[in-house]
Design an enzyme around this catalytic site. Structure first.
Site, PDB file in Angstrom:
ATOM      1  N   HIS A  91       0.565  12.822  -6.492  1.00 32.84           N
ATOM      2  CA  HIS A  91       0.179  11.919  -5.411  1.00 32.84           C
ATOM      3  C   HIS A  91       1.161  10.744  -5.313  1.00 32.84           C
ATOM      4  O   HIS A  91       0.783   9.613  -4.993  1.00 32.84           O
ATOM      5  CB  HIS A  91      -1.247  11.408  -5.645  1.00 32.84           C
ATOM      6  CG  HIS A  91      -2.066  11.263  -4.396  1.00 32.84           C
ATOM      7  ND1 HIS A  91      -2.964  12.210  -3.976  1.00 32.84           N
ATOM      8  CD2 HIS A  91      -2.131  10.272  -3.478  1.00 32.84           C
ATOM      9  CE1 HIS A  91      -3.552  11.800  -2.855  1.00 32.84           C
ATOM     10  NE2 HIS A  91      -3.060  10.627  -2.527  1.00 32.84           N
ATOM     11  N   GLN A 127      -4.423  18.246   6.334  1.00 31.57           N
ATOM     12  CA  GLN A 127      -4.825  17.949   4.947  1.00 31.57           C
ATOM     13  C   GLN A 127      -6.276  17.513   4.891  1.00 31.57           C
ATOM     14  O   GLN A 127      -6.739  16.729   5.710  1.00 31.57           O
ATOM     15  CB  GLN A 127      -3.932  16.848   4.370  1.00 31.57           C
ATOM     16  CG  GLN A 127      -4.336  16.395   2.967  1.00 31.57           C
ATOM     17  CD  GLN A 127      -5.242  15.175   2.973  1.00 31.57           C
ATOM     18  OE1 GLN A 127      -5.144  14.336   3.866  1.00 31.57           O
ATOM     19  NE2 GLN A 127      -6.130  15.074   1.992  1.00 31.57           N
ATOM     20  N   ARG A 137      -5.003   0.725  -8.298  1.00 32.59           N
ATOM     21  CA  ARG A 137      -3.716   0.243  -7.781  1.00 32.59           C
ATOM     22  C   ARG A 137      -3.736  -1.272  -7.725  1.00 32.59           C
ATOM     23  O   ARG A 137      -4.361  -1.869  -6.839  1.00 32.59           O
ATOM     24  CB  ARG A 137      -3.457   0.851  -6.412  1.00 32.59           C
ATOM     25  CG  ARG A 137      -3.449   2.364  -6.475  1.00 32.59           C
ATOM     26  CD  ARG A 137      -3.160   3.020  -5.148  1.00 32.59           C
ATOM     27  NE  ARG A 137      -3.525   4.430  -5.206  1.00 32.59           N
ATOM     28  CZ  ARG A 137      -3.867   5.153  -4.152  1.00 32.59           C
ATOM     29  NH1 ARG A 137      -3.868   4.610  -2.948  1.00 32.59           N
ATOM     30  NH2 ARG A 137      -4.195   6.418  -4.286  1.00 32.59           N
ATOM     31  N   ARG A 192       0.321   7.643  -7.521  1.00 29.47           N
ATOM     32  CA  ARG A 192      -0.726   6.745  -7.033  1.00 29.47           C
ATOM     33  C   ARG A 192      -2.070   6.975  -7.711  1.00 29.47           C
ATOM     34  O   ARG A 192      -3.027   6.269  -7.429  1.00 29.47           O
ATOM     35  CB  ARG A 192      -0.885   6.908  -5.515  1.00 29.47           C
ATOM     36  CG  ARG A 192       0.378   6.614  -4.755  1.00 29.47           C
ATOM     37  CD  ARG A 192       0.326   7.131  -3.328  1.00 29.47           C
ATOM     38  NE  ARG A 192      -0.534   6.365  -2.444  1.00 29.47           N
ATOM     39  CZ  ARG A 192      -0.199   5.221  -1.875  1.00 29.47           C
ATOM     40  NH1 ARG A 192       0.965   4.680  -2.123  1.00 29.47           N
ATOM     41  NH2 ARG A 192      -1.020   4.615  -1.043  1.00 29.47           N
ATOM     42  N   THR A 242      -6.339  18.647  -0.841  1.00 33.26           N
ATOM     43  CA  THR A 242      -5.905  17.717  -1.891  1.00 33.26           C
ATOM     44  C   THR A 242      -6.996  17.555  -2.939  1.00 33.26           C
ATOM     45  O   THR A 242      -8.117  17.161  -2.618  1.00 33.26           O
ATOM     46  CB  THR A 242      -5.552  16.352  -1.268  1.00 33.26           C
ATOM     47  OG1 THR A 242      -4.541  16.569  -0.286  1.00 33.26           O
ATOM     48  CG2 THR A 242      -5.045  15.382  -2.326  1.00 33.26           C
ATOM     49  N   TYR A 262      -9.425  16.082   2.193  1.00 26.03           N
ATOM     50  CA  TYR A 262      -9.882  15.598   0.888  1.00 26.03           C
ATOM     51  C   TYR A 262     -11.233  16.213   0.562  1.00 26.03           C
ATOM     52  O   TYR A 262     -11.972  16.616   1.453  1.00 26.03           O
ATOM     53  CB  TYR A 262     -10.067  14.073   0.930  1.00 26.03           C
ATOM     54  CG  TYR A 262      -8.819  13.284   0.655  1.00 26.03           C
ATOM     55  CD1 TYR A 262      -8.092  13.483  -0.500  1.00 26.03           C
ATOM     56  CD2 TYR A 262      -8.380  12.304   1.549  1.00 26.03           C
ATOM     57  CE1 TYR A 262      -6.949  12.750  -0.767  1.00 26.03           C
ATOM     58  CE2 TYR A 262      -7.240  11.554   1.287  1.00 26.03           C
ATOM     59  CZ  TYR A 262      -6.532  11.786   0.125  1.00 26.03           C
ATOM     60  OH  TYR A 262      -5.417  11.052  -0.134  1.00 26.03           O
ATOM     61  N   TYR A 307       0.841  -1.202   0.000  1.00 25.82           N
ATOM     62  CA  TYR A 307       0.000   0.000   0.000  1.00 25.82           C
ATOM     63  C   TYR A 307       0.878   1.255   0.000  1.00 25.82           C
ATOM     64  O   TYR A 307       0.625   2.218  -0.728  1.00 25.82           O
ATOM     65  CB  TYR A 307      -0.933  -0.014   1.218  1.00 25.82           C
ATOM     66  CG  TYR A 307      -1.763   1.248   1.350  1.00 25.82           C
ATOM     67  CD1 TYR A 307      -2.702   1.578   0.379  1.00 25.82           C
ATOM     68  CD2 TYR A 307      -1.575   2.115   2.423  1.00 25.82           C
ATOM     69  CE1 TYR A 307      -3.447   2.745   0.489  1.00 25.82           C
ATOM     70  CE2 TYR A 307      -2.321   3.282   2.541  1.00 25.82           C
ATOM     71  CZ  TYR A 307      -3.248   3.593   1.575  1.00 25.82           C
ATOM     72  OH  TYR A 307      -3.994   4.749   1.670  1.00 25.82           O
ATOM     73  N   LYS A 344      -3.209  20.947  -3.243  1.00 28.92           N
ATOM     74  CA  LYS A 344      -2.266  19.842  -3.498  1.00 28.92           C
ATOM     75  C   LYS A 344      -2.753  18.972  -4.653  1.00 28.92           C
ATOM     76  O   LYS A 344      -3.893  18.497  -4.636  1.00 28.92           O
ATOM     77  CB  LYS A 344      -2.131  18.983  -2.231  1.00 28.92           C
ATOM     78  CG  LYS A 344      -1.225  17.774  -2.386  1.00 28.92           C
ATOM     79  CD  LYS A 344      -0.954  17.150  -1.017  1.00 28.92           C
ATOM     80  CE  LYS A 344      -0.018  15.975  -1.089  1.00 28.92           C
ATOM     81  NZ  LYS A 344      -0.649  14.734  -1.542  1.00 28.92           N
TER      82      LYS A 344
END
Ligand code: FNR
Length: 378
Positions: A275, A127, A164, A278, A155, A129, A24, A251
């Site tokens: 990121h 931070q 992923r 990612r 972000t 989201y 991860y 970001k």
């Protein structure tokens, strides 16, 4: 094991963590091309060596948003940090404070804002989201403000989660994920003991506090999966701009046009970032995206850059490409997973030392003098 670099900490982390967590942290999206290019393009930046300029009075510090930083490095927000070491956010925040740099707490951390803030004197950054659940966003902002967080990192490069593959194979995501995660935890009893997980579900501080109930890793993955918001646009950010009293950084900027929009929006800074490779594989590495962004907005807004920074020389390279400061993600997370607070302190001390070497051999005595002049023009 002798540890002298981020690569060594990575190997130590790999040995200690259950595979689903190591992958991860370590992995990226799709074929991981951008992840590799972040590192390779930055490592490929050639600097001009200059000599005999009396570099005995060298200063690695900067001022950013009124705060002094001993080196132009900040700790990036990394979700689930408390899964890699016991109360990991607290340990990382303490190491950052000891080095004299800011720690950024992820909104999806294991420790709650209220647990970490009182453990350090230095204000942390927070931070956030973009989530459909605006109640969570508002609650998190209020709590971050009440806890004295000095800057907001917003972000914007995760309106949808990236694909992923490693996480699907490891059991971090996918249909059988909860069961596999459970087994992998059991086969790593030392890790489970170290992080305080023996037989207990892990609490996710910020989301749990908001919901008023314990939220474990499985609920968290489901909550996040359902809550990323692809409808977001600049005008949705207005209320945050009005609500948040301190500096606000956007970001996930990788294009000069978006950087100009961030200036128009009234952001105090941008974080040039993909990121850590990612999200969308195949996009430009930060090292390659940065010069055009700096040309477009340098001086109008602070430019922080991340994705690919592994040592102090990389920090100097990012600054030469146009950044005012850098963020590090995996580098400190490997060190934290391998050796906790002491590991992160050691890694940051190494980075400072490496920066000094790079500044001495390029003959720049102050960080403000690191710029495109340092680059070798082919
Ligand atoms: C991240 N990153 C991230 N970013 C963010 O804004 N909020 C988050 O919660 C997370 N979570 C997260 C988890 C893990 C395991 C990683 C590796 C990264 C991205 C992070 O802030 C940063 O942009 C990258 O890590 C920078 O790239 P490097 O330094 O890892 O190459």
């Amino acid at each position: 094991m002798i540890i002298s670099s981020t690569a060594d900490y990575r190997e130590a982390a790999r040995r200690r963590l259950p595979p689903f967590l190591f992958h991860y942290i370590d992995g990226g999206a799709y074929a991981e091309q951008t992840l590799r290019r972040n590192v390779d393009d930055l490592a490929g930046v050639a600097l001009r060596q200059r000599v005999l300029k009396d570099m005995s009075q060298l200063d690695t510090s900067i001022e950013l948003f009124g705060e002094k930083l001993s080196i132009p490095v900040t700790l990036a927000p990394v979700g689930l940090t408390g899964m890699y070491a016991r109360r990991g956010e607290v340990q990382a925040a303490r190491a950052a404070e000891a080095q004299g740099i800011p720690f950024t707490m992820s909104s999806v951390s294991v420790c709650a804002i209220e647990e970490v803030a009182p453990k350090i004197q230095r204000p942390m950054w927070f931070q956030l989201y973009v989530l459909k659940d605006r109640g969570f966003m508002r609650n998190a902002l209020e709590r971050a403000q009440a806890a004295g967080c000095s800057a907001l990192v917003f972000t914007v490069d995760m309106p949808v989660p990236g694909a992923r593959y490693r996480d699907m194979h490891s059991g971090m995501s996918g249909p059988n994920a909860p069961l596999r995660r459970y087994w992998q935890g059991l086969t790593h009893p030392r890790w489970a003991w170290d992080v305080g997980l023996m037989g207990k579900p892990h609490d996710l501080g910020n989301i749990s506090t908001y919901r008023g109930q314990q939220v474990g890793l499985q609920d968290y993955m489901g909550y996040l999966g359902a809550n990323f918001d692809p409808s977001i646009s600049w005008k949705d950010l207005e209320w945050i701009r009005e609500f948040w009293r301190g500096p606000m950084l956007i970001k996930g900027i990788l294009d000069p046009e978006d950087a100009k929009d961030a200036v128009r929006f009234g952001a105090d800074g941008i974080i040039v970032s993909n990121h850590g490779g990612r999200q969308l594989d195949g996009v430009l590495s930060s090292a390659r995206a940065l010069p055009a962004i700096a040309d477009a907005v340098k001086g109008q807004i602070k430019i922080v850059a991340d994705s690919g920074v592994r040592n102090g020389l990389d920090v100097v390279r990012m600054l030469a490409l146009g950044a005012d400061a850098t963020m590090i993600g995996r580098a400190y997370i490997y060190a934290l997973a391998a050796a906790g607070e002491a590991g992160v302190r050691h890694l940051l001390a190494l980075m400072e030392k490496e920066m000094r070497v790079a500044m001495t051999l390029t003959s720049v005595a102050r960080v403000a003098d690191i710029g495109p002049d340092l680059l070798v023009r082919e």
